[in-house]
Design an enzyme around this catalytic site. Structure first.
Site, PDB file in Angstrom:
ATOM      1  N   GLU A  60       0.871  -1.177   0.000  1.00 20.38           N
ATOM      2  CA  GLU A  60       0.000   0.000   0.000  1.00 20.38           C
ATOM      3  C   GLU A  60       0.907   1.225   0.000  1.00 20.38           C
ATOM      4  OE1 GLU A  60      -2.908   0.338   3.194  1.00 20.38           O
ATOM      5  OE2 GLU A  60      -3.021   2.514   2.901  1.00 20.38           O
ATOM      6  N   ARG A  64       1.294  10.232   0.885  1.00 18.67           N
ATOM      7  CA  ARG A  64       1.636  11.226   1.901  1.00 18.67           C
ATOM      8  C   ARG A  64       2.682  12.198   1.400  1.00 18.67           C
ATOM      9  NH1 ARG A  64       2.116   8.125   7.589  1.00 18.67           N
ATOM     10  NH2 ARG A  64       0.319   6.751   7.325  1.00 18.67           N
ATOM     11  N   THR A  88      -3.946   6.503   1.550  1.00 18.78           N
ATOM     12  CA  THR A  88      -4.107   7.941   1.818  1.00 18.78           C
ATOM     13  C   THR A  88      -4.751   8.660   0.625  1.00 18.78           C
ATOM     14  OG1 THR A  88      -1.881   7.702   2.786  1.00 18.78           O
ATOM     15  CG2 THR A  88      -2.993   9.776   3.156  1.00 18.78           C
ATOM     16  N   LYS A 148     -11.691  -0.732   5.710  1.00 22.46           N
ATOM     17  CA  LYS A 148     -10.519  -0.646   6.587  1.00 22.46           C
ATOM     18  C   LYS A 148     -11.043  -0.135   7.932  1.00 22.46           C
ATOM     19  CE  LYS A 148      -6.534   2.511   6.764  1.00 22.46           C
ATOM     20  NZ  LYS A 148      -5.393   2.963   5.946  1.00 22.46           N
TER      21      LYS A 148
HETATM   22  O1  LIG Z   1      -1.892   6.967   5.477  1.00 22.30           O
HETATM   23  C1  LIG Z   1      -3.003   6.449   5.500  1.00 22.30           C
HETATM   24  O2  LIG Z   1      -3.794   6.502   4.582  1.00 22.30           O
HETATM   25  C2  LIG Z   1      -3.491   5.749   6.655  1.00 22.30           C
HETATM   26  O3  LIG Z   1      -4.587   5.329   6.654  1.00 22.30           O
HETATM   27  C3  LIG Z   1      -2.660   5.587   7.789  1.00 22.30           C
HETATM   28  C4  LIG Z   1      -1.924   4.259   7.851  1.00 22.30           C
HETATM   29  O4  LIG Z   1      -2.683   3.197   7.375  1.00 22.30           O
HETATM   30  C5  LIG Z   1      -1.563   4.028   9.229  1.00 22.30           C
HETATM   31  O5  LIG Z   1      -0.977   5.203   9.730  1.00 22.30           O
HETATM   32  C6  LIG Z   1      -0.629   2.899   9.448  1.00 22.30           C
HETATM   33  O6  LIG Z   1      -0.559   2.798  10.815  1.00 22.30           O
HETATM   34  P1  LIG Z   1       0.681   2.256  11.616  1.00 22.30           P
HETATM   35  O7  LIG Z   1       0.922   0.874  11.154  1.00 22.30           O
HETATM   36  O8  LIG Z   1       0.247   2.337  13.043  1.00 22.30           O
HETATM   37  O9  LIG Z   1       1.820   3.184  11.284  1.00 22.30           O
END
Ligand SMILES: O=C(O)C(=O)C[C@H](O)[C@H](O)COP(=O)(O)O
Length: 224
Positions: A60, A64, A88, A148
Site C-alpha cells: 500500500e 503522503r 491515503t 478498513k
Molecule cells: O496513510 C493512510 O492513509 C493511513 O490510513 C494511515 C496508515 O494506514 C496508518 O498510519 C498505518 O498505521 P501504523 O501501522 O500504526 O503506522
C-alpha cells in the site's frame, strides 16, 4: 468483475448490488499489507525487491508525499507480480490520478460519498476507512462489503471488531493503525478480519537507510 459483485440485503429487504471487485480478491492469500512511504526511485526499487524477497507481494503506497504517484507507476511497471494499492487517497482527484498510474486498488483513511462514487465511476476496487457504526452503515448503503478499520487500536481494536460482527456479520475489515508484529495475529484470528495493514514491515528509518535485508527479515517473520 461480475463474479466478484457483492450483494447485500439492507434492513428493508431491498437488494443492493455493488459491481466493484472487492479488495480481498486482489490479495489472494496475503493477509498482511505493508503501508509504505516511498520518497524516490531508489527506495521504490529497494523496497519492492525487499518485500518480494520476504514473500510479500502486496504493497500500500501512501500519497503522503509528492513521490507517491510516481512510486505507484514505477512499481506497477517494474514488478508485475506486486499487487499495488494506493493509500491515503483523500479526494476523487487523487483517486483518478492513481487509477491513471495503474493501481490495482484504492484505500482511504475515511469514507465519504464523493470517494465511493468516484470509485464506482472508475470501477476500481475500493477499501474505505471506517471508525464507527454509522460509517459502516454508509458503506452498506453503497453495497460495500469490505472496509478498513482506522485507526484500529484507537477506535477499539479487537473489541470494536467483535462488537461490529453482531450487527454487521457480512462486513469484513482490514484493521490498520496500531497493528504491529505483537498483535496482528490476534486481529487475523477474528472471523470478520480479512487482512491487516501496518507500517511495521517497512519502517521509514529502514527505508531511508536502505536496509533492505532487515525489511526482508520482517516480512519473512509474517510469511513463514
Ligand atoms: O496513510 C493512510 O492513509 C493511513 O490510513 C494511515 C496508515 O494506514 C496508518 O498510519 C498505518 O498505521 P501504523 O501501522 O500504526 O503506522
Amino acid at each position: 468483475m461480475k463474479a466478484s459483485a457483492a450483494i447485500l440485503e439492507s434492513t428493508e429487504g431491498e437488494t443492493i448490488v455493488n459491481n466493484l471487485p472487492v479488495v480481498s480478491k486482489l490479495l489472494g492469500n496475503q493477509q498482511v499489507v505493508p503501508v509504505v512511504v516511498i520518497e524516490d526511485e531508489a527506495q521504490a526499487h529497494g523496497l519492492a525487491g525487499a518485500l518480494l524477497a520476504g514473500g510479500v507481494s502486496v504493497i500500500e503506497i501512501t500519497l503522503r508525499n509528492e513521490y507517491g504517484i510516481k512510486a505507484i507507476e514505477l512499481i506497477k511497471q517494474s514488478y508485475p507480480e506486486m499487487m499495488v494499492l494506493a493509500g491515503t487517497v483523500n479526494s476523487a482527484a487523487q483517486m483518478a490520478a492513481v487509477v491513471k498510474a495503474g493501481v490495482d486498488g484504492v484505500i482511504s483513511p475515511g469514507l465519504t460519498r464523493k470517494l465511493v462514487e468516484a470509485a464506482q465511476e472508475l470501477g476500481v476496487p475500493y477499501l474505505p476507512g471506517v471508525a464507527s457504526a454509522s460509517e459502516v452503515l454508509l458503506a452498506i448503503e453503497y453495497g460495500l462489503t469490505e472496509c478498513k478499520l482506522f485507526p484500529a487500536t484507537v477506535v477499539g481494536g479487537i473489541g470494536a471488531l467483535k462488537a461490529f460482527n453482531g450487527p454487521f456479520p457480512k462486513i469484513r475489515f482490514c484493521p490498520t493503525g496500531g497493528v504491529s508484529e505483537s498483535n496482528y495475529r490476534e486481529f487475523l484470528a477474528l472471523p470478520n478480519v480479512m487482512c491487516v495493514g501496518g507500517s511495521w514491515l517497512a519502517p521509514t528509518d529502514l527505508v531511508r537507510k536502505g536496509d533492505w535485508a532487515a525489511i526482508t527479515e520482517l516480512c519473512k517473520a509474517v510469511t513463514a
